[in-house]
Motif scaffolding. Structure first.
Motif, PDB file in Angstrom:
ATOM      1  N   ASP A 127      15.945  14.281  -9.064  1.00 47.97           N
ATOM      2  CA  ASP A 127      15.045  14.547 -10.084  1.00 47.97           C
ATOM      3  C   ASP A 127      15.323  13.754 -11.396  1.00 47.97           C
ATOM      4  N   LYS A 128      16.319  12.694 -11.313  1.00 47.49           N
ATOM      5  CA  LYS A 128      16.780  12.092 -12.370  1.00 47.49           C
ATOM      6  C   LYS A 128      15.810  10.683 -12.941  1.00 47.49           C
ATOM      7  N   ARG A 129      14.855  10.751 -12.413  1.00 48.80           N
ATOM      8  CA  ARG A 129      13.743   9.752 -12.639  1.00 48.80           C
ATOM      9  C   ARG A 129      14.504   8.308 -12.474  1.00 48.80           C
ATOM     10  N   ILE A 130      15.154   8.055 -11.607  1.00 51.90           N
ATOM     11  CA  ILE A 130      15.548   6.811 -10.921  1.00 51.90           C
ATOM     12  C   ILE A 130      14.889   6.315  -9.560  1.00 51.90           C
ATOM     13  N   TYR A 131      14.471   5.119  -9.915  1.00 53.02           N
ATOM     14  CA  TYR A 131      13.439   4.505  -8.887  1.00 53.02           C
ATOM     15  C   TYR A 131      14.222   3.143  -8.122  1.00 53.02           C
ATOM     16  N   ARG A 132      13.998   3.066  -7.038  1.00 51.86           N
ATOM     17  CA  ARG A 132      14.131   1.864  -6.358  1.00 51.86           C
ATOM     18  C   ARG A 132      12.942   1.039  -5.937  1.00 51.86           C
ATOM     19  N   LEU A 133      12.797  -0.180  -6.333  1.00 55.79           N
ATOM     20  CA  LEU A 133      11.714  -1.080  -5.924  1.00 55.79           C
ATOM     21  C   LEU A 133      12.240  -2.704  -5.533  1.00 55.79           C
ATOM     22  N   PRO A 134      11.352  -3.144  -4.680  1.00 56.37           N
ATOM     23  CA  PRO A 134      11.601  -4.433  -4.341  1.00 56.37           C
ATOM     24  C   PRO A 134      11.453  -5.319  -5.636  1.00 56.37           C
ATOM     25  N   VAL A 135      12.160  -6.595  -5.976  1.00 55.62           N
ATOM     26  CA  VAL A 135      11.778  -7.035  -7.137  1.00 55.62           C
ATOM     27  C   VAL A 135      11.692  -8.787  -6.845  1.00 55.62           C
ATOM     28  N   PHE A 136      12.802  -9.185  -6.197  1.00 58.91           N
ATOM     29  CA  PHE A 136      12.748 -10.645  -6.102  1.00 58.91           C
ATOM     30  C   PHE A 136      12.760 -11.136  -4.470  1.00 58.91           C
ATOM     31  N   THR A 137      12.400 -12.394  -4.145  1.00 57.55           N
ATOM     32  CA  THR A 137      12.776 -12.737  -2.963  1.00 57.55           C
ATOM     33  C   THR A 137      14.173 -13.043  -2.505  1.00 57.55           C
ATOM     34  N   GLU A 138      14.605 -13.037  -1.217  1.00 59.97           N
ATOM     35  CA  GLU A 138      15.907 -13.336  -0.906  1.00 59.97           C
ATOM     36  C   GLU A 138      16.394 -14.798  -1.329  1.00 59.97           C
ATOM     37  N   LEU A 143      16.583  -1.955 -16.025  1.00 58.93           N
ATOM     38  CA  LEU A 143      16.294  -2.465 -14.660  1.00 58.93           C
ATOM     39  C   LEU A 143      17.641  -3.121 -14.157  1.00 58.93           C
ATOM     40  N   ASN A 144      18.120  -2.683 -12.877  1.00 57.94           N
ATOM     41  CA  ASN A 144      19.325  -3.211 -12.559  1.00 57.94           C
ATOM     42  C   ASN A 144      18.985  -3.948 -11.165  1.00 57.94           C
ATOM     43  N   VAL A 145      19.099  -5.126 -10.852  1.00 53.23           N
ATOM     44  CA  VAL A 145      18.824  -5.687  -9.666  1.00 53.23           C
ATOM     45  C   VAL A 145      19.858  -6.264  -8.916  1.00 53.23           C
ATOM     46  N   SER A 146      20.290  -6.123  -7.683  1.00 49.84           N
ATOM     47  CA  SER A 146      21.120  -6.380  -6.709  1.00 49.84           C
ATOM     48  C   SER A 146      20.898  -7.916  -6.463  1.00 49.84           C
ATOM     49  N   LEU A 147      21.663  -8.954  -6.832  1.00 48.58           N
ATOM     50  CA  LEU A 147      21.356 -10.475  -6.320  1.00 48.58           C
ATOM     51  C   LEU A 147      22.112 -10.867  -5.239  1.00 48.58           C
ATOM     52  N   GLY A 148      23.051  -9.973  -4.824  1.00 48.41           N
ATOM     53  CA  GLY A 148      24.049 -10.425  -3.527  1.00 48.41           C
ATOM     54  C   GLY A 148      25.503 -10.448  -4.278  1.00 48.41           C
ATOM     55  N   LEU A 203      26.627   2.513  -7.143  1.00 45.96           N
ATOM     56  CA  LEU A 203      26.487   3.173  -8.422  1.00 45.96           C
ATOM     57  C   LEU A 203      26.239   4.612  -8.336  1.00 45.96           C
ATOM     58  N   TYR A 204      26.760   5.287  -9.364  1.00 47.14           N
ATOM     59  CA  TYR A 204      26.693   6.852  -9.488  1.00 47.14           C
ATOM     60  C   TYR A 204      25.627   7.167 -10.713  1.00 47.14           C
ATOM     61  N   PHE A 205      25.054   8.314 -10.827  1.00 49.24           N
ATOM     62  CA  PHE A 205      24.331   8.515 -11.888  1.00 49.24           C
ATOM     63  C   PHE A 205      24.753  10.139 -12.265  1.00 49.24           C
ATOM     64  N   GLY A 206      24.861  10.510 -13.421  1.00 51.11           N
ATOM     65  CA  GLY A 206      25.177  11.716 -13.787  1.00 51.11           C
ATOM     66  C   GLY A 206      23.852  12.264 -14.663  1.00 51.11           C
ATOM     67  N   ASP A 207      24.250  13.099 -15.766  1.00 55.48           N
ATOM     68  CA  ASP A 207      23.426  13.635 -16.712  1.00 55.48           C
ATOM     69  C   ASP A 207      22.492  12.435 -17.459  1.00 55.48           C
ATOM     70  N   GLU A 240      25.136   9.207  -5.808  1.00 57.30           N
ATOM     71  CA  GLU A 240      25.532   8.058  -5.598  1.00 57.30           C
ATOM     72  C   GLU A 240      24.288   7.332  -5.005  1.00 57.30           C
ATOM     73  N   ILE A 241      24.214   5.927  -5.316  1.00 59.55           N
ATOM     74  CA  ILE A 241      23.003   5.172  -4.644  1.00 59.55           C
ATOM     75  C   ILE A 241      23.678   3.813  -4.210  1.00 59.55           C
ATOM     76  N   GLU A 242      23.389   3.348  -3.367  1.00 58.62           N
ATOM     77  CA  GLU A 242      23.414   2.015  -2.613  1.00 58.62           C
ATOM     78  C   GLU A 242      22.909   0.992  -3.250  1.00 58.62           C
ATOM     79  N   HIS A 243      23.319  -0.259  -3.207  1.00 55.89           N
ATOM     80  CA  HIS A 243      22.711  -1.339  -3.865  1.00 55.89           C
ATOM     81  C   HIS A 243      22.128  -1.911  -2.607  1.00 55.89           C
ATOM     82  N   VAL A 244      20.849  -2.598  -2.686  1.00 56.10           N
ATOM     83  CA  VAL A 244      20.037  -3.293  -1.714  1.00 56.10           C
ATOM     84  C   VAL A 244      19.816  -4.619  -2.207  1.00 56.10           C
ATOM     85  N   GLY A 245      20.171  -5.579  -1.423  1.00 63.90           N
ATOM     86  CA  GLY A 245      19.830  -6.878  -1.967  1.00 63.90           C
ATOM     87  C   GLY A 245      18.556  -7.093  -2.353  1.00 63.90           C
TER      88      GLY A 245
END
Length: 350
Positions: free
Chosen positions: A132-143, A239-244, A252-256, A269-274
């Motif tokens: 419920d922390k309003r953290i969202y993952r979305l695709p951003v760039f091409t590989e 915005l935090n994008v994993s580039l490789g 990453l970990y998120f608290g309050d 805890e949230i994993e990075h996705v390229g």
């Protein structure tokens, strides 16, 4: 960079507050030695700073950081000029944002957000939500873009160009405004693509009127920066994008939320996705766990809303005391006089 003809400014707390003492993993406020002992002596001792010698070393580290901050604007302008004049770009095409760099699913999300019937409920169908922390993952760039971009960054890193630290907590990385990417890449990305999304996700923290940013790339490697201590960002939305590249661990970990802290925070805890990005409120306390192998590069965009932060600086939690700055500064606008008239919160009218 101007907002309605006005220059962007910074808050004077930049020179006194949120100074990170790396060896003890502690953020401090610093006026003078006596104040440091009174306000932070106990916390420093608890973290292992027990002798006068150790305290003296911490004090020198803090004073060096204050000096670095005071020289920052001047040095950044100098570095940018040298890079612009002398740096030989390996992939010049990555400096100007093109739709082809963006993942088709990201473009689909932007299309939805700019459609007349767009609403939060509809947008959430396109995103991965975390707790419920309003953290969202979305695709951003091409590989392909990520690979070319990291290759460009490595080329810069290996060059003899002057390099600034991306922020007070990361030693390895690149400030993208110094590389000349603000006007042609980050600003259009924020204005045209990200703001329609953040307007729906974060209207309460200025998501509809993000008028400036600070963008940088951070690098984690085994013999360099391994991890990142718990902190919150000088941003309304990040915005935090994993580039490789290839790496293991380093989640990453998120608290309050910083303005809503609990005695025993629940961390997720949230994993990075390229090539994918995480959107979160800047005030969400977070950090990065150590990587175990390889190298991890992340693009971080701190997006700011002057109409929100002009009321309250997120770093000192007070009405900002405005000082001159370069470029987007820290995203504040107004007059330098202490008796500046109250600004209207445009986001509340949106």
């Amino acid at each position: 960079n101007m907002s309605a003809g006005r220059p962007f400014l910074a808050c004077a707390c930049f020179f006194t507050d949120n100074i990170f003492v790396g060896r003890y993993g502690l953020h401090v406020r610093y006026r003078d030695e006596g104040q440091l002992r009174r306000d932070h002596g106990r916390a420093l001792r608890e973290r292992g700073c027990r002798s006068e010698e150790e305290f003296g070393a911490a004090l020198r580290e803090i004073e060096a950081e204050v000096q670095r901050r005071k020289q920052l604007i001047h040095q950044s302008v100098e570095r940018k000029a040298i890079i612009s004049e002398r740096y030989n770009r390996k992939h010049p095409e990555v400096y100007t944002l093109q739709d082809s760099f963006l993942a088709p699913d990201f473009l689909e999300i932007v299309r939805y957000c700019t459609s007349p019937d767009a609403d939060l409920h509809g947008l959430l169908r396109y995103l991965e939500s975390f707790s419920d922390k309003r953290i969202y993952r979305l695709p951003v760039f091409t590989e392909e873009f990520c690979q070319a971009f990291v290759d460009e960054l490595e080329n810069f890193e290996q060059s003899d160009m002057p390099k600034g630290r991306p922020n007070t907590m990361n030693n390895y990385g690149v400030l993208l405004n110094e590389l000349g990417m603000d006007e042609t890449f980050i600003t259009p990305l924020r204005e045209k693509y990200l703001q329609p999304i953040t307007a729906l996700l974060y209207p309460d923290v200025g998501g509809a009127c993000l008028d400036s940013h600070k963008a940088f790339v951070v690098k984690y490697a085994l013999h360099e920066d391994l991890d990142l201590s718990s902190h919150y960002d000088n941003a309304e939305v990040t915005l935090n994008v994993s580039l490789g590249k290839d790496f293991t661990e380093g989640n990453l970990y998120f608290g309050d939320f910083s303005q809503d802290q609990t005695p025993v925070p629940k961390y997720i805890e949230i994993e990075h996705v390229g090539a994918q990005g995480l959107l979160h409120r800047g005030g969400q306390i977070h950090g990065a766990l150590p990587i175990a192998s390889g190298e991890r590069w992340n693009l971080i965009i701190w997006m700011r809303s002057s109409s929100i932060r002009n009321q309250l600086c997120p770093m000192c939690n007070k009405k900002p005391k405005l000082v001159e700055a370069e470029g987007f500064g820290d995203g504040f606008t107004g007059t330098l006089e202490d008796d500046a008239p109250e600004t209207v919160n445009l986001c509340s009218l949106w």
